[in-house]
Write an enzyme that holds these catalytic residues in place. Sequence first.
Site, PDB file in Angstrom:
ATOM      1  CG  ASP A 228      51.543 -59.298 -43.855  1.00 39.67           C
ATOM      2  OD1 ASP A 228      51.135 -59.491 -42.698  1.00 39.67           O
ATOM      3  OD2 ASP A 228      52.409 -58.449 -44.141  1.00 39.67           O
TER       4      ASP A 228
ATOM      5  CB  CYS B 289      60.792 -58.843 -42.864  1.00 45.28           C
ATOM      6  SG  CYS B 289      60.352 -60.557 -42.862  1.00 45.28           S
TER       7      CYS B 289
ATOM      8  CE  LYS C  55      54.555 -63.750 -38.919  1.00 45.85           C
ATOM      9  NZ  LYS C  55      54.991 -62.396 -38.505  1.00 45.85           N
ATOM     10  CG  ASN C  56      51.404 -61.146 -38.104  1.00 46.23           C
ATOM     11  OD1 ASN C  56      52.484 -61.614 -37.713  1.00 46.23           O
ATOM     12  ND2 ASN C  56      51.233 -60.681 -39.319  1.00 46.23           N
TER      13      ASN C  56
ATOM     14  NE  ARG D 133      58.918 -53.398 -40.456  1.00 46.94           N
ATOM     15  CZ  ARG D 133      58.641 -54.702 -40.344  1.00 46.94           C
ATOM     16  NH1 ARG D 133      59.450 -55.574 -40.870  1.00 46.94           N
ATOM     17  NH2 ARG D 133      57.588 -55.096 -39.672  1.00 46.94           N
TER      18      ARG D 133
ATOM     19  NE  ARG E 222      60.719 -63.748 -38.860  1.00 45.28           N
ATOM     20  CZ  ARG E 222      60.467 -62.464 -39.118  1.00 45.28           C
ATOM     21  NH1 ARG E 222      60.913 -61.922 -40.229  1.00 45.28           N
ATOM     22  NH2 ARG E 222      59.771 -61.743 -38.275  1.00 45.28           N
TER      23      ARG E 222
HETATM   24  C1  EPZ Z   1      52.456 -55.912 -38.474  1.00 45.15           C
HETATM   25  O1  EPZ Z   1      53.743 -55.319 -38.534  1.00 45.15           O
HETATM   26  C2  EPZ Z   1      52.648 -57.338 -38.944  1.00 45.15           C
HETATM   27  N1  EPZ Z   1      53.571 -58.031 -38.046  1.00 45.15           N
HETATM   28  C3  EPZ Z   1      53.203 -57.326 -40.365  1.00 45.15           C
HETATM   29  O2  EPZ Z   1      53.291 -58.686 -40.795  1.00 45.15           O
HETATM   30  C4  EPZ Z   1      52.227 -56.578 -41.267  1.00 45.15           C
HETATM   31  O3  EPZ Z   1      52.773 -56.503 -42.556  1.00 45.15           O
HETATM   32  C5  EPZ Z   1      51.979 -55.162 -40.721  1.00 45.15           C
HETATM   33  O4  EPZ Z   1      51.542 -55.245 -39.352  1.00 45.15           O
HETATM   34  C6  EPZ Z   1      50.940 -54.399 -41.524  1.00 45.15           C
HETATM   35  O5  EPZ Z   1      49.747 -55.113 -41.530  1.00 45.15           O
HETATM   36  C7  EPZ Z   1      53.120 -58.506 -36.868  1.00 45.15           C
HETATM   37  O6  EPZ Z   1      51.967 -58.333 -36.520  1.00 45.15           O
HETATM   38  C8  EPZ Z   1      54.103 -59.253 -36.013  1.00 45.15           C
HETATM   39  P1  EPZ Z   1      52.798 -51.478 -38.873  1.00 45.15           P
HETATM   40  P2  EPZ Z   1      53.991 -53.863 -37.887  1.00 45.15           P
HETATM   41  O7  EPZ Z   1      53.301 -50.870 -37.638  1.00 45.15           O
HETATM   42  O8  EPZ Z   1      53.184 -53.710 -36.657  1.00 45.15           O
HETATM   43  C9  EPZ Z   1      55.247 -47.768 -40.454  1.00 45.15           C
HETATM   44  C10 EPZ Z   1      54.292 -60.577 -41.722  1.00 45.15           C
HETATM   45  O9  EPZ Z   1      54.636 -60.806 -42.892  1.00 45.15           O
HETATM   46  N2  EPZ Z   1      55.534 -47.499 -39.046  1.00 45.15           N
HETATM   47  O10 EPZ Z   1      51.311 -51.570 -39.089  1.00 45.15           O
HETATM   48  O11 EPZ Z   1      55.442 -53.647 -37.818  1.00 45.15           O
HETATM   49  C11 EPZ Z   1      55.923 -49.057 -40.917  1.00 45.15           C
HETATM   50  O12 EPZ Z   1      57.251 -48.805 -41.294  1.00 45.15           O
HETATM   51  C12 EPZ Z   1      54.588 -59.231 -41.105  1.00 45.15           C
HETATM   52  O13 EPZ Z   1      53.640 -61.379 -40.994  1.00 45.15           O
HETATM   53  C13 EPZ Z   1      56.145 -46.306 -38.707  1.00 45.15           C
HETATM   54  O14 EPZ Z   1      56.469 -45.484 -39.563  1.00 45.15           O
HETATM   55  O15 EPZ Z   1      53.398 -52.944 -39.036  1.00 45.15           O
HETATM   56  C14 EPZ Z   1      55.054 -49.456 -42.073  1.00 45.15           C
HETATM   57  O16 EPZ Z   1      55.460 -48.722 -43.210  1.00 45.15           O
HETATM   58  C15 EPZ Z   1      55.414 -58.332 -42.018  1.00 45.15           C
HETATM   59  N3  EPZ Z   1      56.421 -46.049 -37.402  1.00 45.15           N
HETATM   60  C16 EPZ Z   1      53.656 -48.998 -41.657  1.00 45.15           C
HETATM   61  O17 EPZ Z   1      53.853 -48.037 -40.614  1.00 45.15           O
HETATM   62  C17 EPZ Z   1      56.080 -46.934 -36.423  1.00 45.15           C
HETATM   63  O18 EPZ Z   1      56.331 -46.642 -35.230  1.00 45.15           O
HETATM   64  C18 EPZ Z   1      52.764 -50.097 -41.105  1.00 45.15           C
HETATM   65  O19 EPZ Z   1      53.509 -50.750 -40.104  1.00 45.15           O
HETATM   66  C19 EPZ Z   1      55.454 -48.140 -36.785  1.00 45.15           C
HETATM   67  C20 EPZ Z   1      55.181 -48.396 -38.097  1.00 45.15           C
END
Ligand code: EPZ
Length: 417
Positions: A305, A116, A22-23, A121, A397
């Site tokens: 995850d 989620c 998915k990701n 986020r 999802r």
């Molecule tokens: C991706 O989400 C994945 N989703 C998530 O999988 C996964 O948990 C996550 O990466 C971490 O590996 C997809 O790829 C579609 P991040 P993403 O930006 O990109 C903070 C699942 O279960 N952050 O790496 O949203 C954020 O709040 C899902 O399949 C900021 O502060 O994750 C988090 O605390 C859930 N500002 C941390 O960084 C930003 O602009 C990591 O988030 C972006 C993120």
Amino acid sequence: MSYYEIQGGRPLYGTLAVHGAKNSVLPILAACLLVPGQCVLHNCPDLSDVSATLDILRLLGCRADREGDAVVIDASSLTRWNIPEHLMREMRSSVTFLGALLARLGEAELSYPGGCELGPRPIDLHLAALRALGAEILEEQGALVCRRGTLRGREICLAVPSVGATENAVLAACGCPGVTTIVGVAREPEIADLQGFLQAAGARVTGAGTSTIEVEGCAELHPVEYRVMGDRIAAATYLCGCAAAGGEVSLTGVSPDTLTAVLTCLEEAGCALHTGPDQIVLASRALLRGISPVRTAPYPGFPTDAQAILMAALAGGEGATLFEENIFDSRYRHVDELRRMGADIQVAGRAAMVSGVGRLHGAAVRSTDLRGGAALVVAGLGAEGVTQVGELRHIRRGYQALDKNLSALGADIREIP
Ligand code: EPZ
């Protein structure tokens, strides 16, 4: 509302081909906007997040059709650059359309993404990266209005190795004249898969898997066929299900190198593991033991995850394990539901102490989010008695045919309308 009904205690045996990631497919679908022609993505999983993304592509003027295990995307006649709120709220990964639309059309209008409930986020890192490349982005009443501005290649740095911000920056950089160097990027395997797709389409992107990615922008992109990588978190889910219920399963279609941290934990918990280039075999014959602390971290650390999923398996074992969730602020919403099944879990801030209770008991529980819901299924497989898992929309999802796949492995699980 339908729910899964699971009669626990049935060991799992057999082989399963794990569906596409998915990701990985979600950012690759956004990347198809860069290609003025037809792209075919093989091993594309049939998930509600994928369907929502195909709807967005169609709304933007693309052709987007499923043909068996593949989807065919044709972005030749891309006409629109604005994504309505109701589609954006379906899931968080829709924010990667920002970089793709800026690169292809020079403008984008979309609302803040949904996703989620894992805590705040924010997308500040996405916006900072795109502004650093020269994009002009206005935030007006919850909507983002973006213009190409003076998009051009330069060195930019991500303050946090955000997966989504990395993907957005790479896609935007593909539309920037000159060379862009992005420092501090995420190293998740899904980033390498996105790079593989872009390279196959003719983009000049290198460095995925390391902390620095280089993009030579404005390459001529051409139609491409590409096979999406296997879903490492879905694989972790089936492995933890077998670890909890006992038995022996063989997974194909996923490289064990993409989930080493999870395999190490399962081995420490007492499972027997054998791996090949495209195969993972796990056998579990005794109660899972407590293991050394599990601290979630950016790749190659333990994946956030898989946190709920491993916790669910260990909660029904013996011995204690300390978890530390360092990526998201609120990713223990599944704990209360596991407690209803008899789990002994103490949460204090980012830490959660799981004390194995020997065996969980069945209960009526509700999915709180995608991986929290999968965790409840894992717990139900190993529990004594019947577990009913509700709010299946969360699970759909990210899991294709979870109940049918588990049934094929010997689990007693069925969806009750
Ligand atoms: C991706 O989400 C994945 N989703 C998530 O999988 C996964 O948990 C996550 O990466 C971490 O590996 C997809 O790829 C579609 P991040 P993403 O930006 O990109 C903070 C699942 O279960 N952050 O790496 O949203 C954020 O709040 C899902 O399949 C900021 O502060 O994750 C988090 O605390 C859930 N500002 C941390 O960084 C930003 O602009 C990591 O988030 C972006 C993120």
